[in-house]
Design a protein around this motif. Structure first.
Motif, PDB file in Angstrom:
ATOM      1  N   VAL A  48       0.819  -1.221   0.000  1.00 25.24           N
ATOM      2  CA  VAL A  48       0.000   0.000   0.000  1.00 25.24           C
ATOM      3  C   VAL A  48       0.851   1.268   0.000  1.00 25.24           C
ATOM      4  O   VAL A  48       0.343   2.353  -0.302  1.00 25.24           O
ATOM      5  CB  VAL A  48      -0.997   0.039   1.193  1.00 25.24           C
ATOM      6  N   ASP A  49       2.127   1.164   0.325  1.00 29.60           N
ATOM      7  CA  ASP A  49       3.026   2.314   0.350  1.00 29.60           C
ATOM      8  C   ASP A  49       3.842   2.460  -0.936  1.00 29.60           C
ATOM      9  O   ASP A  49       4.685   3.358  -1.042  1.00 29.60           O
ATOM     10  CB  ASP A  49       3.979   2.226   1.549  1.00 29.60           C
ATOM     11  N   MET A  50       3.635   1.545  -1.895  1.00 35.82           N
ATOM     12  CA  MET A  50       4.367   1.631  -3.159  1.00 35.82           C
ATOM     13  C   MET A  50       3.984   2.910  -3.887  1.00 35.82           C
ATOM     14  O   MET A  50       2.847   3.374  -3.799  1.00 35.82           O
ATOM     15  CB  MET A  50       4.034   0.438  -4.060  1.00 35.82           C
ATOM     16  N   THR A  51       4.945   3.448  -4.634  1.00 36.38           N
ATOM     17  CA  THR A  51       4.644   4.618  -5.454  1.00 36.38           C
ATOM     18  C   THR A  51       4.017   4.221  -6.786  1.00 36.38           C
ATOM     19  O   THR A  51       3.484   5.066  -7.492  1.00 36.38           O
ATOM     20  CB  THR A  51       5.908   5.465  -5.704  1.00 36.38           C
ATOM     21  N   ALA A  52       4.059   2.935  -7.124  1.00 40.08           N
ATOM     22  CA  ALA A  52       3.401   2.452  -8.339  1.00 40.08           C
ATOM     23  C   ALA A  52       1.895   2.638  -8.198  1.00 40.08           C
ATOM     24  O   ALA A  52       1.333   2.560  -7.101  1.00 40.08           O
ATOM     25  CB  ALA A  52       3.723   0.973  -8.564  1.00 40.08           C
ATOM     26  N   LEU A  53       1.249   2.879  -9.324  1.00 35.61           N
ATOM     27  CA  LEU A  53      -0.201   2.975  -9.317  1.00 35.61           C
ATOM     28  C   LEU A  53      -0.796   1.644  -8.870  1.00 35.61           C
ATOM     29  O   LEU A  53      -0.318   0.576  -9.282  1.00 35.61           O
ATOM     30  CB  LEU A  53      -0.708   3.320 -10.719  1.00 35.61           C
ATOM     31  N   PRO A  54      -1.815   1.668  -8.027  1.00 35.87           N
ATOM     32  CA  PRO A  54      -2.410   0.415  -7.548  1.00 35.87           C
ATOM     33  C   PRO A  54      -2.835  -0.518  -8.686  1.00 35.87           C
ATOM     34  O   PRO A  54      -2.693  -1.736  -8.572  1.00 35.87           O
ATOM     35  CB  PRO A  54      -3.612   0.885  -6.727  1.00 35.87           C
ATOM     36  N   GLU A  55      -3.325   0.043  -9.782  1.00 39.86           N
ATOM     37  CA  GLU A  55      -3.733  -0.808 -10.904  1.00 39.86           C
ATOM     38  C   GLU A  55      -2.539  -1.480 -11.579  1.00 39.86           C
ATOM     39  O   GLU A  55      -2.679  -2.557 -12.173  1.00 39.86           O
ATOM     40  CB  GLU A  55      -4.589  -0.041 -11.927  1.00 39.86           C
ATOM     41  N   ALA A  95       8.163   4.668  11.818  1.00 42.01           N
ATOM     42  CA  ALA A  95       7.575   6.000  11.905  1.00 42.01           C
ATOM     43  C   ALA A  95       7.346   6.593  10.516  1.00 42.01           C
ATOM     44  O   ALA A  95       8.055   6.276   9.565  1.00 42.01           O
ATOM     45  CB  ALA A  95       8.500   6.912  12.722  1.00 42.01           C
ATOM     46  N   ILE A  96       6.366   7.461  10.417  1.00 44.67           N
ATOM     47  CA  ILE A  96       6.048   8.130   9.159  1.00 44.67           C
ATOM     48  C   ILE A  96       7.146   9.139   8.835  1.00 44.67           C
ATOM     49  O   ILE A  96       7.483   9.997   9.645  1.00 44.67           O
ATOM     50  CB  ILE A  96       4.684   8.859   9.234  1.00 44.67           C
ATOM     51  N   LYS A  97       7.715   8.997   7.629  1.00 44.73           N
ATOM     52  CA  LYS A  97       8.737   9.927   7.135  1.00 44.73           C
ATOM     53  C   LYS A  97       8.410  10.222   5.690  1.00 44.73           C
ATOM     54  O   LYS A  97       8.259   9.296   4.888  1.00 44.73           O
ATOM     55  CB  LYS A  97      10.139   9.325   7.245  1.00 44.73           C
ATOM     56  N   GLY A  98       8.287  11.487   5.341  1.00 42.71           N
ATOM     57  CA  GLY A  98       7.972  11.843   3.967  1.00 42.71           C
ATOM     58  C   GLY A  98       6.604  11.350   3.534  1.00 42.71           C
ATOM     59  O   GLY A  98       6.390  11.049   2.367  1.00 42.71           O
ATOM     60  N   GLY A  99       5.689  11.190   4.480  1.00 42.08           N
ATOM     61  CA  GLY A  99       4.336  10.786   4.162  1.00 42.08           C
ATOM     62  C   GLY A  99       4.093   9.285   4.136  1.00 42.08           C
ATOM     63  O   GLY A  99       2.964   8.849   3.943  1.00 42.08           O
ATOM     64  N   ARG A 100       5.143   8.487   4.308  1.00 40.14           N
ATOM     65  CA  ARG A 100       4.995   7.019   4.296  1.00 40.14           C
ATOM     66  C   ARG A 100       5.741   6.438   5.480  1.00 40.14           C
ATOM     67  O   ARG A 100       6.739   6.987   5.922  1.00 40.14           O
ATOM     68  CB  ARG A 100       5.575   6.427   3.008  1.00 40.14           C
ATOM     69  N   PRO A 101       5.283   5.263   5.981  1.00 42.29           N
ATOM     70  CA  PRO A 101       6.031   4.619   7.055  1.00 42.29           C
ATOM     71  C   PRO A 101       7.416   4.191   6.565  1.00 42.29           C
ATOM     72  O   PRO A 101       7.547   3.597   5.494  1.00 42.29           O
ATOM     73  CB  PRO A 101       5.188   3.384   7.393  1.00 42.29           C
ATOM     74  N   ALA A 102       8.425   4.516   7.324  1.00 40.83           N
ATOM     75  CA  ALA A 102       9.797   4.141   6.967  1.00 40.83           C
ATOM     76  C   ALA A 102      10.029   2.676   7.320  1.00 40.83           C
ATOM     77  O   ALA A 102       9.592   2.212   8.378  1.00 40.83           O
ATOM     78  CB  ALA A 102      10.792   5.018   7.712  1.00 40.83           C
TER      79      ALA A 102
END
Length: 167
Positions: A48-55, A95-102
């Motif tokens: 869910v934290d991938m930068t790839a589009l979910p599709e 912890a959240i870093k840059g908007g995503r969990p590290a």
């Protein structure tokens, strides 16, 4: 080392792709379409934290590719001078870093994922100084390449050496 083949043959091979963006999904899906026996994409964060589009992720999975989350690459396993696998360290979300969990190292042993070919498809800043010091042509921090991506040194193409993406 053995000379590189003129064409990369994936048929029957176990391919492992490292990364979590759209380029990683492109490499994953393309490897499967080129006949790889198995294709696994390894990412150090959760799916869910991938930068790839979910599709794109769902498409890769629908095509029969495996996507492993929370696995950080450590080193390439080699046997008889060839790739034998990728050693990974399981991760947990921190912890959240840059908007995503590290990703944080889990308190479990490293694992080796067997494979024949590793494709690195991660977005990173390229430090081109080492390439330039070894004679590779660099312009404004990027590797100089032909239109087909062949890396150049002294203005001449380096046989079997290619660049792409952030390089």
């Amino acid at each position: 080392p053995a000379p590189l083949p003129k064409e990369l043959v994936l048929a029957g091979k176990r391919v492992l792709v490292v990364g979590g963006g759209n380029v990683a999904m492109d490499a994953t899906r393309t490897s499967k379409r080129l006949g790889a026996a198995s294709v696994t994409c390894v990412y150090r964060r959760r799916i869910v934290d991938m930068t790839a589009l979910p599709e794109e992720v769902a498409g890769a999975q629908a095509e029969g590719c495996e996507v492993l989350q929370l696995m950080a690459p450590v080193k390439v396993a080699v046997k008889d001078g060839a790739v034998a696998g990728l050693v990974v360290k399981p991760q947990i979300s921190g912890a959240i870093k840059g908007g995503r969990p590290a990703p944080v190292n889990a308190d479990v042993p490293e694992e080796t994922i067997p494979c024949d070919i590793i494709i690195v498809a991660i977005g990173q800043d390229i430090d081109s100084k080492a390439f330039a010091a070894d004679g590779v042509d660099v312009k404004r921090g990027a590797l100089v390449a032909s239109g087909a991506g062949e890396v150049k040194a002294g203005g001449e193409k380096l046989a079997g050496v290619f660049t792409g993406g952030d390089c």
